[in-house]
Design a protein around this motif. Structure first.
Motif, mmCIF file in Angstrom:
data_model
loop_
_atom_site.group_PDB
_atom_site.id
_atom_site.type_symbol
_atom_site.label_atom_id
_atom_site.label_comp_id
_atom_site.label_asym_id
_atom_site.label_seq_id
_atom_site.Cartn_x
_atom_site.Cartn_y
_atom_site.Cartn_z
ATOM 1 N N ALA A 1 0.840 -1.210 0.000
ATOM 2 C CA ALA A 1 0.000 0.000 0.000
ATOM 3 C C ALA A 1 0.869 1.252 0.000
ATOM 4 O O ALA A 1 0.580 2.224 -0.727
ATOM 5 C CB ALA A 1 -0.926 -0.007 1.213
ATOM 6 N N SER A 2 1.946 1.249 0.790
ATOM 7 C CA SER A 2 2.807 2.436 0.825
ATOM 8 C C SER A 2 3.593 2.583 -0.477
ATOM 9 O O SER A 2 3.832 3.694 -0.941
ATOM 10 C CB SER A 2 3.753 2.401 2.032
ATOM 11 O OG SER A 2 4.591 1.283 1.987
ATOM 12 N N PHE B 1 3.128 -0.165 6.441
ATOM 13 C CA PHE B 1 2.775 1.038 5.689
ATOM 14 C C PHE B 1 3.784 2.158 5.955
ATOM 15 O O PHE B 1 4.144 2.909 5.050
ATOM 16 C CB PHE B 1 1.360 1.491 6.075
ATOM 17 C CG PHE B 1 0.826 2.587 5.215
ATOM 18 C CD1 PHE B 1 0.357 2.313 3.940
ATOM 19 C CD2 PHE B 1 0.788 3.899 5.661
ATOM 20 C CE1 PHE B 1 -0.149 3.324 3.130
ATOM 21 C CE2 PHE B 1 0.292 4.923 4.864
ATOM 22 C CZ PHE B 1 -0.176 4.623 3.594
ATOM 23 N N CYS C 1 1.503 4.284 -2.923
ATOM 24 C CA CYS C 1 1.370 5.728 -2.657
ATOM 25 C C CYS C 1 2.620 6.520 -3.045
ATOM 26 O O CYS C 1 2.589 7.752 -3.049
ATOM 27 C CB CYS C 1 1.079 5.972 -1.182
ATOM 28 S SG CYS C 1 -0.507 5.339 -0.625
#
Length: 554
Positions: free
Chosen positions: A381-382, A449, A385
């Motif tokens: 997820a990180s 994350f 991003c």
């Protein structure tokens, strides 16, 4: 704000160099942080023209005139560069081929990280086979990770001299060889020694992967490939216990080494036989040598060819400088300490998860491995991003007319640093044996994350703060981080036995919480700290160098 740059005799070239002029450069070089740390800035003197390695020129040359100390005469050289749209320039390769090379090196990075953690799934099996304590068995992780700190000090600068491909091919081959004895070891000594040697050898690809991506991708294209690379070292340790748990349950601990051997052999074949040399200085050195041979004219050179300092002097620079930065620079020291805490936390998890799930809840190693999935999802997820973070940074670049302060890199760090203690507190206080299994597992998500944001922001801040010293600053950070991460697994068991599961995890959370002050202090005081630095980069120095150059040329 100017950094006070100390005159260092180690950096002096044996011959005085005076830059007189250039042939017209059609593509102006733009130095990104990733370029600077992956050019031979460590092994060349300060006044070398690194533009040679980043510019494309019409005729493939840049004029450089040097006054020889020996004769006093002006010597004219042609620095060899890539020509416009040069097919041999890795940045001009097709996107499909660049992605193939990117996935090969990212997969290698994943495999190395996987190898470091997969053995944690069955430490007890090693203890039973060789009749040794659990601490001795844990040395299979410790010695491997120590190798990650030792190897880059030599392999990274060596790659600046020899190129990337020979280092990849030789070190990965050696690593594969030293993985075999682990699978067939008759005693604990063999296992530990070969594990240490494999760790040192495996550190080379981990060190070079970021450079390989910087070689191929232009600044504006680099966001997504770098996100893929950033995720690999953190996904590997999460997948390792997951795969290792089921494999050791089914086939025993020796198969944890056979799986390493199989995966490592695959990536060695992929890198050695499908990824060509990408390092611009190595490619241009080969081209210059061919031009000298074809024309019989010795004027065709690269900056490395006309650096007359003996190798022993250059060796001193890249072995001593990281330790000078670590112990003389507050920024390098505290960022390195923070990264060490995080790295130690990651490796402590490999011992803490079995304590909570296997000893506390009676789960098998395979089921315990599944609990790392939220950590892995957090990392992915990180990574997803990362382009958004880059987009935000580009708005700051425009706001500051292309020259944002180094502290702008700390903004993602200031936001993401809180995720680590939050995740650790969740892990700590949901780890009672009578509570549902999902609690500690969920705690892994915010930790995963936060990791990549912190890791990338720390690297970028060191690069922007130290520019031409950045490779040495990162080497210092890697060394300290690896030694601390390696040592944490040795006392995690005792810490959990002494403090109890909840307070042991809480102690780690409080340490991570205390470290949250670091990015905030440097955001507000970093520029002031760098103004007193002997090594920090200042834009003023570059401007002064440019003014001097103009005066000399006139």
């Amino acid at each position: 704000m100017a950094g006070h740059h100390v005159h260092d005799p180690i950096d002096d070239s044996a011959s005085e160099r005076t830059r007189i002029g250039f042939r017209p450069i059609t593509h102006e070089p733009t130095f990104d942080g990733a370029d600077l740390i992956n050019l031979p800035s460590r092994t060349l003197s300060n006044n070398a023209q690194l533009e040679e390695y980043t510019a494309e020129t019409v005729d493939g040359q840049i004029l450089k005139e040097i006054r020889s100390q020996a004769t006093g005469n002006i010597e004219r050289y042609e620095l060899v560069t890539f020509k416009l749209h040069d097919p041999e320039n890795p940045k001009n390769w097709s996107k499909a081929y660049k992605w193939w090379c990117t996935m090969c090196v990212a997969l290698t990075c994943f495999v190395v990280a996987f190898n470091s953690a997969v053995v944690t799934a069955d430490i007890e099996g090693v203890s039973e086979t060789f009749h040794v304590s659990e601490e001795v068995s844990l040395l299979t992780i410790t010695l491997f990770v120590i190798g990650f700190g030792v190897g880059p000090m030599v392999f990274a600068p060596l790659s600046e001299i020899l190129g990337r491909r020979p280092i990849y091919a030789v070190t990965l081959f050696v690593a594969v060889l030293f993985t075999i004895p682990g699978a067939v070891a008759k005693n604990i000594g063999t296992l530990l020694v070969t594990r240490a040697l494999a760790g040192i050898a495996f550190s080379a690809p981990m060190t070079l992967v970021g450079g390989t991506l910087a070689d191929m991708w232009r600044n504006e294209e680099r966001g997504v490939p770098m996100a893929a690379f950033s995720a690999a070292p953190f996904i590997g340790p999460a997948v390792g216990p997951l795969v290792g748990g089921f494999l050791s349950d089914a086939a025993g601990w020796r198969w944890l080494y056979w799986i390493q051997l199989i995966l490592s052999a695959i990536v060695w074949i992929l890198i050695t036989f499908t990824v060509p040399e990408t390092y611009a200085p190595a490619l241009l050195a080969k081209r210059a040598k061919k031009m000298r041979k074809d024309t019989g004219d010795e004027k065709f050179v690269t900056e490395q060819d006309i650096d007359t300092r003996p190798f022993s002097q250059r060796l001193r620079i890249f072995l001593i400088r990281p330790f000078q930065l670590l112990f003389q620079e507050l920024i390098v020291f505290f960022i390195s300490v923070y990264m060490s805490v995080l790295y130690g936390l990651l490796y402590m998890f490999f011992v803490a998860y079995p304590i909570v799930y296997q000893k506390g809840k009676g789960y098998t190693a395979g089921i315990t491995g599944l609990m790392f999935i939220p950590l892995m999802i957090g990392v992915l997820a990180s990574a997803a991003c990362a382009p958004l973070v880059n987009k935000h940074y580009m708005t700051l670049v425009r706001k500051h007319n292309g020259k944002p302060p180094a502290e702008a890199r700390l903004i993602p760090m200031m936001i993401s640093c809180w995720f680590i203690p939050v995740g650790m507190f969740i892990f700590a206080w949901t780890s009672y044996p009578h509570l549902h299994w999902i609690g500690p597992a969920i705690g892994g998500f915010p930790v995963g994350f936060g990791f990549i944001f912190l890791y990338n922001a720390a690297n970028n801040y060191l690069v922007d703060s130290y520019q031409h010293q950045a490779a040495s600053a990162l080497a210092a950070k890697t060394c300290l981080r690896s030694f601390w991460g390696a040592s944490t697994v040795l006392f995690t068991n005792q810490m959990y036995n002494r403090l109890g599961d909840q307070w042991a995890s809480s102690l780690l959370a409080f340490i991570a919480l205390a470290c949250c002050a670091i990015p905030y202090v440097f955001y507000f005081k970093g520029a002031q700290i760098r103004s007193y630095s002997h090594f920090a980069y200042s834009g003023d120095e570059e401007n002064e160098a440019g003014q001097t150059e103009k005066q000399v040329s006139h």
